[in-house]
Motif scaffolding. Structure first.
Motif, short mmCIF file in Angstrom:
data_model
loop_
_atom_site.label_atom_id
_atom_site.label_comp_id
_atom_site.label_asym_id
_atom_site.label_seq_id
_atom_site.Cartn_x
_atom_site.Cartn_y
_atom_site.Cartn_z
N ASP A 34 0.86 -1.18 0.00
CA ASP A 34 0.00 0.00 0.00
C ASP A 34 0.90 1.23 0.00
O ASP A 34 1.58 1.51 0.99
CB ASP A 34 -0.90 -0.02 1.24
N LEU A 35 0.93 1.97 -1.10
CA LEU A 35 1.83 3.11 -1.22
C LEU A 35 1.57 4.17 -0.15
O LEU A 35 2.52 4.75 0.40
CB LEU A 35 1.70 3.75 -2.61
N GLN A 36 0.30 4.39 0.18
CA GLN A 36 -0.01 5.40 1.20
C GLN A 36 0.60 5.02 2.55
O GLN A 36 1.15 5.88 3.25
CB GLN A 36 -1.52 5.58 1.34
N LYS A 37 0.52 3.75 2.91
CA LYS A 37 1.12 3.31 4.17
C LYS A 37 2.64 3.43 4.11
O LYS A 37 3.28 3.76 5.10
CB LYS A 37 0.71 1.87 4.47
N GLY A 38 3.21 3.19 2.93
CA GLY A 38 4.64 3.38 2.77
C GLY A 38 5.03 4.84 2.93
O GLY A 38 6.05 5.16 3.57
N GLN A 39 4.23 5.72 2.39
CA GLN A 39 4.49 7.16 2.52
C GLN A 39 4.40 7.60 3.97
O GLN A 39 5.19 8.43 4.44
CB GLN A 39 3.51 7.94 1.65
N GLN A 40 3.44 7.06 4.70
CA GLN A 40 3.29 7.39 6.12
C GLN A 40 4.50 6.90 6.92
O GLN A 40 4.98 7.60 7.82
CB GLN A 40 2.00 6.76 6.65
N ALA A 41 5.00 5.71 6.58
CA ALA A 41 6.18 5.18 7.27
C ALA A 41 7.40 6.04 6.98
O ALA A 41 8.20 6.32 7.88
CB ALA A 41 6.42 3.73 6.84
N VAL A 42 7.54 6.46 5.73
CA VAL A 42 8.66 7.33 5.36
C VAL A 42 8.57 8.66 6.11
O VAL A 42 9.58 9.17 6.61
CB VAL A 42 8.68 7.55 3.83
N ALA A 43 7.37 9.22 6.21
CA ALA A 43 7.19 10.47 6.93
C ALA A 43 7.58 10.32 8.39
O ALA A 43 8.19 11.22 8.99
CB ALA A 43 5.74 10.93 6.81
N GLN A 44 7.26 9.16 8.96
CA GLN A 44 7.63 8.90 10.35
C GLN A 44 9.14 8.87 10.52
O GLN A 44 9.70 9.49 11.44
CB GLN A 44 7.04 7.56 10.81
N LEU A 45 9.82 8.20 9.61
CA LEU A 45 11.28 8.12 9.68
C LEU A 45 11.92 9.49 9.46
O LEU A 45 12.89 9.86 10.14
CB LEU A 45 11.80 7.12 8.64
N GLN A 46 11.37 10.24 8.53
CA GLN A 46 11.92 11.56 8.25
C GLN A 46 11.72 12.50 9.44
O GLN A 46 12.57 13.37 9.69
CB GLN A 46 11.28 12.13 6.99
N SER A 47 10.63 12.32 10.18
CA SER A 47 10.40 13.14 11.37
C SER A 47 11.43 12.85 12.46
O SER A 47 11.63 13.66 13.37
CB SER A 47 8.99 12.88 11.92
N GLU A 48 12.09 11.69 12.34
CA GLU A 48 13.15 11.32 13.28
C GLU A 48 14.52 11.77 12.79
O GLU A 48 15.54 11.45 13.39
CB GLU A 48 13.15 9.80 13.47
#
Length: 245
Positions: A34-48
């Motif tokens: 699911d690309l949207q879930k992948g984008q959300q995971a990337v956003a989480q990592l980038q926030s770190e």
């Protein structure tokens, strides 16, 4: 900067594996069905503060999705250093050998075995362009035929007609691939992340996601003198950390 592709990486062990590789300086392509879930995971990592990561839509059971992911990645990098085949499904908690529907067994094998083979074959050329390519197939201690036939093993009674055979088949494929690539710089290994508390098992496992991912990362960053064609499992192995097939 070394590059890594992780399938099924938008949550749990896959996501933590991405995090740990990013912390080691890798550029990570975070595969997600699911690309949207992948984008959300990337956003989480980038926030770190982990910025060298991007999502890649990749459904390991869909040949068109795999082909599109390969084309996309080929436009972004000429070489792939690490492939971690992490995506997997359980298929339910009760799988009696005498009555589990064949369609369920096929479904589990589609992701856990055929998906791994399809992704590996699709990206093998990019891996061959790396000076030190690594393939890590995330397996399970429940894939050990030797241990499953040992009444003294702590998980001896944990039998199933779909998941366990799928991981045994994945282990067999790992051996065959490692043999084919034995005279090259490739390191191809199977890694059991351990019985870990994740959505996969309704958080019943005692292990932490951090420790599980560390086991996977250890095989992903092996040096040129590291082993290949091994089944690593801290939970089910001897002091060497190598489990019987």
């Amino acid at each position: 900067m070394k590059t890594a592709l992780i399938t099924g990486a938008n949550k749990s062990i896959g996501l933590e594996t991405a995090r740990q590789l990013l912390q080691l300086g890798y550029y990570v392509y975070l595969g997600s069905r699911d690309l949207q879930k992948g984008q959300q995971a990337v956003a989480q990592l980038q926030s770190e503060g982990l910025s060298t990561v991007e999502p890649l839509q990749l459904d390991v059971t869909d040949s068109a999705s795999i082909a599109a992911a390969r084309q996309t990645l080929g436009q972004k990098t000429q070489a792939l250093d690490v492939l971690i085949n992490n995506a997997g499904i359980l298929g339910g908690m009760v799988q009696p050998a005498s009555s589990t529907d064949v369609s369920l067994i096929k479904q589990v094998f589609e992701t856990n075995v055929f998906g791994v083979i399809a992704v590996t074959q699709a990206f093998i050329d990019l891996l061959q362009a790396s000076p030190e390519p690594r393939i890590v197939n995330v397996t399970s201690g429940l894939g050990s035929l030797t241990l499953h036939n040992d009444p003294s093993w702590k998980y001896y009674a944990v039998k199933g007609a779909a998941y366990q055979p799928s991981k045994a088949a994945l282990n067999a494929y790992t051996i065959m691939l490692a043999y084919e690539l034995r005279d090259t710089p490739f390191k191809v290994n199977a890694v059991d992340p351990g019985y870990t508390a994740t959505d996969f098992n309704h958080h019943s496992g005692p292990g932490s996601v951090s420790d599980a991912a560390a086991r996977v990362v250890k095989a992903a960053v092996l040096g040129p003198d590291g082993p290949t064609s091994q089944f690593f499992s801290d939970d089910n192995a001897s002091e060497t950390g190598i489990s019987p097939w």
